[in-house]
Scaffold this active site. Structure first.
Site, mmCIF file in Angstrom:
data_model
loop_
_atom_site.group_PDB
_atom_site.id
_atom_site.type_symbol
_atom_site.label_atom_id
_atom_site.label_comp_id
_atom_site.label_asym_id
_atom_site.label_seq_id
_atom_site.Cartn_x
_atom_site.Cartn_y
_atom_site.Cartn_z
ATOM 1 C CG ASP A 105 -5.448 7.194 1.855
ATOM 2 O OD1 ASP A 105 -5.880 5.891 1.971
ATOM 3 O OD2 ASP A 105 -5.462 8.041 2.832
HETATM 4 N N1 URA Z 1 -1.900 7.452 5.935
HETATM 5 C C1 URA Z 1 -2.832 8.313 5.216
HETATM 6 O O1 URA Z 1 -3.915 8.803 5.841
HETATM 7 N N2 URA Z 1 -3.015 7.748 3.973
HETATM 8 C C2 URA Z 1 -2.124 7.088 3.468
HETATM 9 O O2 URA Z 1 -2.437 6.862 1.954
HETATM 10 C C3 URA Z 1 -1.301 6.569 3.976
HETATM 11 C C4 URA Z 1 -0.934 6.633 5.437
#
Ligand code: URA
Length: 247
Positions: A105
């Site tokens: 993310d």
């Molecule tokens: N899980 C999440 O919620 N976000 C990420 O960036 C990676 C794994």
């Protein structure tokens, strides 16, 4: 691999130019002229373009330390793309051929693998390959000592995420000792979570499923690769690091 892709990989031609050469009958695969760009070929086929034998360029495998505020996408949107960090570096070319083997993310930091080898990516991202990803997670709510064991069990058993039909695969939760000084300052309780899947927002949704909230998220390991480059920096993987995923 598709014939047009192979030609792009082994020459400086764009996809449109490669297709033009194929349609013009300039490409021969194992002695036969092939005019269909989607023809599947293997790296050990003999492929010529205007009588010149083509050799595929080696695949590239990169580990990068992603900063927050960078998006795991090939195009810049509201945030700069991860590839803009590579493009600032003149030692790496053809960044448009690269993709990310397991995105993070925009607010997540940490280890990202980047390659132009789609088959290798499969070994990292497909849940049945059981490739582990370890996250250091800062949580909003601290976990009472007498609740740790049951929570670890819940992660091991699998959690029901909103909108999913199946439980998450067994995950390993390690609750790190709470630093009283940090908690007093309103800072995070830290845990390590190791998972083998990569569902959308998986880690955040797993903690939401047990009534907690992720405040900070950092991926520190994929398989045997531990993050060892500085924030925003990258390096090529060694041959043994690459082959460790070829199972
Ligand atoms: N899980 C999440 O919620 N976000 C990420 O960036 C990676 C794994």
């Amino acid at each position: 691999m598709r014939l047009d892709k192979f030609i792009c990989k082994s020459t400086e031609l764009t996809k449109a130019e490669a297709i033009q050469c194929i349609h013009a009958g300039e490409v021969i695969v194992n002695g036969e002229t092939v005019t269909v760009e989607s023809t599947q070929i293997h790296e050990n086929n003999t492929i010529t373009l205007n009588d010149k034998i083509l050799k595929s360029r080696p695949f590239r495998y990169i580990v990068m330390h992603k900063p927050a505020g960078i998006v795991c996408s090939n195009i810049d949107g509201d945030y700069p793309s991860l590839f803009s960090l590579l493009e600032n570096d003149s030692s790496i070319e053809r960044t448009s051929e690269l993709h990310i083997a397991g995105r993070l993310d925009v607010d997540t930091t940490g280890l990202v693998l980047i390659t132009d080898d789609g088959r290798w990516t499969y070994n990292i991202t497909r849940p049945d390959k059981q490739c582990t990803k370890t996250y250091r997670v800062g949580l909003s709510y601290s976990i009472a000592e007498d609740a740790v064991e049951a929570l670890v069990e819940r992660f091991k058993h699998g959690l029901q995420l909103q909108g999913e039909n199946q439980l998450t695969l067994p995950a390993l939760l390690e609750v790190l000792p709470a630093k009283t000084s940090n908690i007093k300052k309103g800072e995070n309780q830290e845990v390590l979570l190791t998972i083998t899947e990569g569902k959308y927002h998986q880690v955040k949704r797993m903690f939401a499923a047990v009534g907690n909230r992720v405040r900070t998220l950092h991926r520190e390991r994929i398989g045997d690769i531990q993050l060892d480059v500085e924030l925003g920096q990258w390096r090529y993987l060694t041959a043994s690091e690459v082959s460790a995923f070829d199972k």
